[in-house]
Design an enzyme around this catalytic site. Structure first.
Site, PDB file in Angstrom:
ATOM      1  N   PHE A 166       0.853  -1.187   0.000  1.00  7.14           N
ATOM      2  CA  PHE A 166       0.000   0.000   0.000  1.00  7.14           C
ATOM      3  C   PHE A 166       0.886   1.234   0.000  1.00  7.14           C
ATOM      4  CE2 PHE A 166      -2.422   3.558   1.524  1.00  7.14           C
ATOM      5  CZ  PHE A 166      -3.566   3.462   0.759  1.00  7.14           C
ATOM      6  N   ASP A 195       9.059   3.127   2.195  1.00  5.66           N
ATOM      7  CA  ASP A 195       7.840   3.880   2.494  1.00  5.66           C
ATOM      8  C   ASP A 195       7.549   3.678   3.976  1.00  5.66           C
ATOM      9  OD1 ASP A 195       5.304   4.837   2.932  1.00  5.66           O
ATOM     10  OD2 ASP A 195       4.422   3.965   1.122  1.00  5.66           O
ATOM     11  N   LYS A 197       1.917  10.983   7.442  1.00  3.70           N
ATOM     12  CA  LYS A 197       1.069  10.647   8.586  1.00  3.70           C
ATOM     13  C   LYS A 197       1.471  11.354   9.889  1.00  3.70           C
ATOM     14  CE  LYS A 197      -1.481   6.909   6.713  1.00  3.70           C
ATOM     15  NZ  LYS A 197      -1.105   5.816   5.850  1.00  3.70           N
TER      16      LYS A 197
HETATM   17  C1  LIG Z   1      -1.245   5.923   4.372  1.00 11.14           C
HETATM   18  C2  LIG Z   1      -0.131   5.435   3.541  1.00 11.14           C
HETATM   19  C3  LIG Z   1       0.191   6.050   2.314  1.00 11.14           C
HETATM   20  C4  LIG Z   1      -0.638   7.148   1.708  1.00 11.14           C
HETATM   21  O1  LIG Z   1      -0.730   8.284   2.503  1.00 11.14           O
HETATM   22  P1  LIG Z   1      -1.923   9.340   2.230  1.00 11.14           P
HETATM   23  O2  LIG Z   1      -1.609  10.481   3.158  1.00 11.14           O
HETATM   24  O3  LIG Z   1      -3.209   8.652   2.577  1.00 11.14           O
HETATM   25  O4  LIG Z   1      -1.846   9.703   0.793  1.00 11.14           O
HETATM   26  C5  LIG Z   1       1.291   5.578   1.626  1.00 11.14           C
HETATM   27  N1  LIG Z   1       2.036   4.568   2.103  1.00 11.14           N
HETATM   28  C6  LIG Z   1       1.758   3.955   3.267  1.00 11.14           C
HETATM   29  C7  LIG Z   1       2.640   2.852   3.754  1.00 11.14           C
HETATM   30  C8  LIG Z   1       0.651   4.360   4.025  1.00 11.14           C
HETATM   31  O5  LIG Z   1       0.351   3.717   5.155  1.00 11.14           O
END
Ligand SMILES: *Cc1c(COP(=O)(O)O)cnc(C)c1O
Length: 397
Positions: A140, A225, A254
């Site tokens: 994700f 990420d 986040k």
């Molecule tokens: C939440 C998340 C994203 C995307 O972040 P948004 O602020 O919702 O665009 C990307 N990578 C990971 C691992 C995430 O948990």
């Protein structure tokens, strides 16, 4: 308006792209939130780890208020007195030379994709339009058209095409698969050090280090990420720290916002970041003074309150207690720090009814990938709050 009326309004006016639990929240403090009928809940999702510092942390509130009284947005056409200090503090904390500020996590991932592709062409000498980025199944990384192009989740991509090419898929946790997938055209390997949305999947020990080493040998950039796993969640400042891995490119978001105002960033060496020149990439709101002031305060809270150590200690204990619950419905309890998943056996149905039962008892948790109940409360949560929650969770399970 009452709860039913609020729900009907959302049903009527909102796109149906989410399936939230049926409560209307109106207040939050620390690890707790209250609904409009003044019922109190322990927040065990923490906005997917955007609220690691707890709801409305007083020092972030103070920083936001102070900045609101001074200056909120300049655009990058002019400098402001918050962005530089923010980027320096972020780079010093994470150990990087350069950072590029964006807003949402997906934008920071997109920024990383652009950076590594251009690095591939201009530094590594990959032929035009041939750059490949290796990604993992069950990933994700966000919701933009390019990012969903390399999702293995059918719902994320069906009929959103034509999709962006240039991504090569390998199984998560498989070092040999990475080695086999690398070609002379591979610019980068992008990976979550622990898959959050994928169902709290912890790779076997050595995976991060071995894949990072492979990337180093083949002149492939290692992109982590850490939007969800970073900034204390897993019991280290960054999840890659568990294996002493320093990614070439780090993506954060986040909790960088403290749960206040979206702030994300891509970090790298000067060598990688220098592929960007004026006009090549940007964002109207990226690096704005309000976001930067909020992020500075958000980072200070994580460091000053030792939230990574707190996540490690509370998480170890909490996960042990969850494992000790004797339930016929639990397949596995796994995680790291305060990022914990309880997988429900298929024969017991999906995780959703378990989340609904927890909600009725004052615990907000959300299912991820059908079978997994995720427990990821704000890192400021008190041990006594979790002790109380354990009793309720045991009853539900
Ligand atoms: C939440 C998340 C994203 C995307 O972040 P948004 O602020 O919702 O665009 C990307 N990578 C990971 C691992 C995430 O948990």
């Amino acid at each position: 308006m009452n709860t039913a009326e609020y729900l009907a309004e959302v049903e009527r006016y909102s796109a149906h792209n989410y399936h939230p639990l049926p409560i209307i929240l109106s207040r939050g403090e620390g690890a707790w939130v209250w609904d409009i009928e003044d019922r109190k809940y322990l927040d065990c999702l923490a906005a997917y780890s955007a609220v690691n510092q707890g709801h409305r942390h007083p020092s972030i509130v103070a920083a936001a208020k102070e900045q609101l009284e001074r200056l909120t947005l300049t655009s990058r056409a002019f400098h402001n007195d918050q962005m530089g200090p923010f980027l320096r503090e972020l780079c010093e904390l994470a150990g990087y030379e350069k950072a590029l500020p964006m807003n949402s996590g997906a934008e920071a991932v997109e920024t990383a994709i652009k950076a590594v592709r251009r690095w591939g062409y201009r530094r590594k000498g990959i032929p035009a339009d041939q750059a490949e980025i290796i990604v993992c199944e069950n990933n994700f990384h966000g919701r933009t058209t390019t990012i969903v192009s390399f999702s293995t989740e059918e719902a994320y991509r069906a009929d959103f095409g034509p999709l962006t090419p240039g991504f090569r898929m390998i199984p998560y946790g498989d070092v040999a698969a990475l080695e086999a997938a690398i070609t002379p055209n591979t610019a980068a390997f992008m990976v979550e050090p622990l898959q959050g949305e994928g169902g709290v999947i912890v790779p076997k020990e050595g995976y991060l280090w071995e894949t990072a080493e492979l990337c180093r040998q083949h002149d492939v950039l290692y992109v982590a990420d850490e939007i969800q796993t970073g900034l204390g969640r897993t019991g280290q400042m960054f999840c890659c720290d568990w294996e002493g891995v320093k990614p070439d490119v780090l993506v954060v978001g986040k909790a960088l916002s403290g749960g206040f105002y979206p702030v994300s960033a891509m970090l790298s060496s000067d060598d990688v970041m220098s592929v960007f020149h004026p006009g090549d990439h940007g964002s109207t709101f990226g690096g704005n003074p309000l976001g930067a002031a909020v992020a500075r305060a958000a980072l200070r809270v994580i460091v000053d309150e030792g939230l990574a150590e707190r996540a490690r200690e509370l998480g170890d204990w909490f996960m042990g207690e969850l494992r000790a619950i004797d339930s016929p419905h639990v397949k596995e309890v796994r995680g790291r720090g305060l990022m914990i998943g309880v997988e429900i056996k298929r024969e017991s149905g999906t995780a959703r009814p378990f989340c609904e039962a927890l909600m009725d008892r004052g615990i907000l948790a959300k299912e991820t990938h059908e079978q997994v109940v995720r427990f990821a409360p704000p890192l400021v949560v008190e041990r006594s709050d979790l002790e109380w929650a354990l009793g309720e969770i045991a009853e539900v399970l």
